[in-house]
Structures are given as structure tokens and as C-alpha cells.
Scaffold this motif. Structure first.
Motif, mmCIF file in Angstrom:
data_model
loop_
_atom_site.group_PDB
_atom_site.id
_atom_site.type_symbol
_atom_site.label_atom_id
_atom_site.label_comp_id
_atom_site.label_asym_id
_atom_site.label_seq_id
_atom_site.Cartn_x
_atom_site.Cartn_y
_atom_site.Cartn_z
ATOM 1 N N ILE A 1 0.818 -1.206 0.000
ATOM 2 C CA ILE A 1 0.000 0.000 0.000
ATOM 3 C C ILE A 1 0.855 1.261 0.000
ATOM 4 O O ILE A 1 0.417 2.326 -0.437
ATOM 5 N N CYS A 2 2.095 1.146 0.440
ATOM 6 C CA CYS A 2 2.959 2.326 0.476
ATOM 7 C C CYS A 2 3.379 2.779 -0.914
ATOM 8 O O CYS A 2 3.948 3.864 -1.057
ATOM 9 N N ARG A 3 3.090 1.980 -1.942
ATOM 10 C CA ARG A 3 3.408 2.362 -3.315
ATOM 11 C C ARG A 3 2.306 3.226 -3.926
ATOM 12 O O ARG A 3 2.397 3.606 -5.090
ATOM 13 N N VAL A 4 1.286 3.548 -3.165
ATOM 14 C CA VAL A 4 0.197 4.422 -3.619
ATOM 15 C C VAL A 4 0.431 5.814 -3.048
ATOM 16 O O VAL A 4 0.632 5.951 -1.843
ATOM 17 N N PRO A 5 0.427 6.875 -3.869
ATOM 18 C CA PRO A 5 0.648 8.227 -3.335
ATOM 19 C C PRO A 5 -0.413 8.620 -2.306
ATOM 20 O O PRO A 5 -1.565 8.167 -2.367
ATOM 21 N N LEU A 6 -0.017 9.453 -1.367
ATOM 22 C CA LEU A 6 -0.947 9.876 -0.322
ATOM 23 C C LEU A 6 -2.130 10.637 -0.888
ATOM 24 O O LEU A 6 -3.242 10.553 -0.364
ATOM 25 N N ALA A 7 -1.918 11.399 -1.955
ATOM 26 C CA ALA A 7 -2.995 12.201 -2.526
ATOM 27 C C ALA A 7 -4.085 11.336 -3.147
ATOM 28 O O ALA A 7 -5.212 11.803 -3.332
ATOM 29 N N GLN A 8 -3.788 10.068 -3.449
ATOM 30 C CA GLN A 8 -4.762 9.179 -4.084
ATOM 31 C C GLN A 8 -5.379 8.200 -3.097
ATOM 32 O O GLN A 8 -6.110 7.302 -3.513
ATOM 33 N N ARG A 9 -5.102 8.380 -1.827
ATOM 34 C CA ARG A 9 -5.662 7.472 -0.819
ATOM 35 C C ARG A 9 -6.990 7.995 -0.309
ATOM 36 O O ARG A 9 -7.378 9.138 -0.559
ATOM 37 N N GLY A 10 -7.652 7.147 0.456
ATOM 38 C CA GLY A 10 -8.904 7.553 1.065
ATOM 39 C C GLY A 10 -8.680 8.346 2.334
ATOM 40 O O GLY A 10 -7.616 8.927 2.576
ATOM 41 N N SER A 11 -9.699 8.372 3.154
ATOM 42 C CA SER A 11 -9.618 9.161 4.383
ATOM 43 C C SER A 11 -8.685 8.536 5.415
ATOM 44 O O SER A 11 -8.057 9.241 6.189
ATOM 45 N N GLN A 12 -8.563 7.203 5.435
ATOM 46 C CA GLN A 12 -7.723 6.517 6.420
ATOM 47 C C GLN A 12 -6.373 6.185 5.795
ATOM 48 O O GLN A 12 -6.302 5.474 4.800
ATOM 49 N N ILE A 13 -5.307 6.737 6.369
ATOM 50 C CA ILE A 13 -3.957 6.512 5.868
ATOM 51 C C ILE A 13 -3.205 5.666 6.884
ATOM 52 O O ILE A 13 -2.979 6.094 8.015
ATOM 53 N N MET A 14 -2.833 4.463 6.467
ATOM 54 C CA MET A 14 -2.180 3.514 7.369
ATOM 55 C C MET A 14 -0.850 3.073 6.761
ATOM 56 O O MET A 14 -0.679 3.066 5.548
ATOM 57 N N PRO A 15 0.114 2.713 7.611
ATOM 58 C CA PRO A 15 1.397 2.220 7.084
ATOM 59 C C PRO A 15 1.282 0.801 6.553
ATOM 60 O O PRO A 15 0.317 0.087 6.832
ATOM 61 N N SER A 16 2.291 0.426 5.788
ATOM 62 C CA SER A 16 2.330 -0.932 5.268
ATOM 63 C C SER A 16 2.559 -1.921 6.408
ATOM 64 O O SER A 16 3.350 -1.668 7.319
ATOM 65 N N VAL A 17 1.883 -3.048 6.357
ATOM 66 C CA VAL A 17 2.022 -4.046 7.414
ATOM 67 C C VAL A 17 3.413 -4.667 7.391
ATOM 68 O O VAL A 17 3.969 -5.021 8.440
ATOM 69 N N GLN A 18 4.013 -4.786 6.233
ATOM 70 C CA GLN A 18 5.299 -5.446 6.112
ATOM 71 C C GLN A 18 6.466 -4.561 6.555
ATOM 72 O O GLN A 18 7.337 -5.006 7.306
#
Length: 252
Positions: free
Chosen positions: A90-107
Motif C-alpha cells: 500500500i505504500c506504493r500508492v501516493p498519499l494524494a490518491q488514498r482515502g480518508s484513512q492513511i495507514m502504514p504498510s504491514v510489512q
């Protein structure tokens, strides 16, 4: 690195205990990458020695040289076989294109390693104030919308001052402005320019000039009517500067 490995894992998820290791691994390899490729302060022999002794990660450093992977947090973020749906992290998705909840990658614990929103253009890690970044961006958008909106009353007054007509809702054809401002508006718009100072002086002199025959006797027994400026021709008189000053003298 040793402190990150020996750090107690109580209360943490199994993958979360590896997050500090991924971050330290990125910082160490980034330091070597900058020294060799950007600053040129180390030789090729020293770089090969670091790779051979497994101090530097050659695969990660070589990936940074490819477009789109300049700040990749870890090779684990692009290994599709380690995810449930065969996709990248999920960290390969830019922050501007994410939804309301921004979470770090589990790995890896990386929030974003593709848009350069972190410190010095690097990845955004779980310890960075990425939530403050998102809140600031939202506040900036709200401020821009507020600046674009003008108060209706102010907009109506601006239209009146520009000569676009009376403001909306003004009854009886009035503009809703003071009498003094209303009297000055034609002059400001250029509809009725003010008279020149010469014309005003001539008009004032004409009003103050006494009628013919109302002058006083002057030197030599002539009639004289004082006038500082010429106010037009008068029968039987000539405008000149004489013994009594400037004005109209009988024409003899």
C-alpha cells in the motif's frame, strides 16, 4: 540496528516488530547510495567491498536508479508473491490518491515511498507526522475555498462603485450609499469631470462683478469696476490695469 533487533516486542504485532529494521536498512543504504552515486566521495572498490560484505544492499540501491523507484522503502514492498492479492504494498500508492484513512504498510511500516512526501523527499514512515501532512493539505484546500467566496454585501458595494448599477435588493432605485459618496461617483466614473480652476475663477468673478454704472469714480474722473479676471465684454468699458488696479474702465 542491534538495538532495533533487541527491542522488546511486547504489545506489538509480529510484522510491526520488523518496522524499525526496515527503516534503519533504508537509511544505511541511502547513505551509501548518496556517497557513491550523488556525491562521488567513495570509490568503486569501496562500494564493491560494502556490497560483498553485505553492508550495502545492491538490489535495493540498483532499484533506486530506475524511474519510479527512486525512494523505494524496501524490496519487500514490490514483491507481489508475499501479498494476499498478488499486488504491491500500500505504500506504493501516493498519499494524494488514498482515502480518508492513511495507514502504514504491514510489512515495512512505510506509509508512502512513491510521492516524496517524507522528510527531505524520502519515504513517510510510521513515526513521521503523516497525519499532520494530511490535515495541513485539507486545511489548505478549505482556505482556498474560503478565499474564493466573497461576501454578498461586499460584492454588491463593489458593483456599485464600479458603475455596474445599484446593488441587488436596493429599493426605489437607490444605490444604498451615502449622499456624499453618491455625489462623487459621477466624477469618479468620468461622467461629469469637475470644472477647471480657470473656469471656476471666471465664474466667481462674473458673479462678484457689479452691474454697469455701479462703479466708483477714479483718477481723472473715469468710472472703474474692479475685477481680478476678465468676465466678458461690457458695453462702454474696457478691461485693463489702470491707476485703480485691474478691472473695467470707461472707454473714452
Amino acid at each position: 540496528m542491534r538495538e532495533a533487533i533487541n527491542d522488546p516486542h511486547d504489545g506489538k504485532r509480529k510484522a510491526e516488530s520488523q518496522w524499525p529494521i526496515h527503516r534503519l536498512h533504508w537509511e544505511r543504504n541511502r547513505y551509501v547510495y548518496d556517497l557513491y552515486y550523488k556525491q562521488g566521495k567513495i570509490s568503486r572498490e569501496l562500494y564493491d567491498f560494502l556490497v560483498r560484505e553485505k553492508i550495502a544492499d545492491a538490489a535495493l540501491i540498483s532499484k533506486w536508479r530506475k524511474p519510479g523507484y527512486e525512494i523505494l522503502c524496501s524490496m519487500a514492498a514490490i514483491q507481489k508473491g508475499s501479498t494476499n492479492f498478488g499486488t504491491t504494498s500500500i505504500c506504493r500508492v501516493p498519499l494524494a490518491q488514498r482515502g480518508s484513512q492513511i495507514m502504514p504498510s504491514v510489512q515495512t511500516g512505510c506509509v508512502s515511498c512513491v510521492s516524496g512526501d517524507g522528510i527531505d523527499g524520502g519515504p513517510v514512515w510510521w513515526t513521521d507526522p503523516y497525519t499532520a501532512w494530511a490535515a495541513k493539505k485539507k486545511a489548505d484546500k478549505k482556505q482556498k475555498r474560503a478565499e474564493a467566496t466573497i461576501d454578498p454585501e461586499v460584492e454588491a458595494r463593489l458593483k456599485a462603485l464600479r458603475g455596474a448599477g445599484p446593488p441587488d435588493g436596493a429599493g426605489g432605485g437607490g444605490s444604498g450609499l451615502d449622499d456624499d459618496v453618491e455625489a462623487r461617483l459621477p466624477t469618479l466614473r468620468g461622467d461629469a469631470p469637475p470644472p477647471s480652476s480657470g473656469a471656476q475663477a471666471a465664474a466667481g468673478a462674473a458673479c462678484a462683478l457689479p452691474p454697469p454704472g455701479a462703479g466708483r469714480g477714479g483718477v481723472g474722473g473715469g468710472e472703474f469696476m474692479p475685477s481680478p479676471t476678465f468676465a466678458g465684454a461690457r458695453p462702454g468699458f474696457v478691461f485693463k490695469k489702470g491707476p485703480n488696479g485691474v478691472g473695467y474702465y470707461t472707454d473714452r
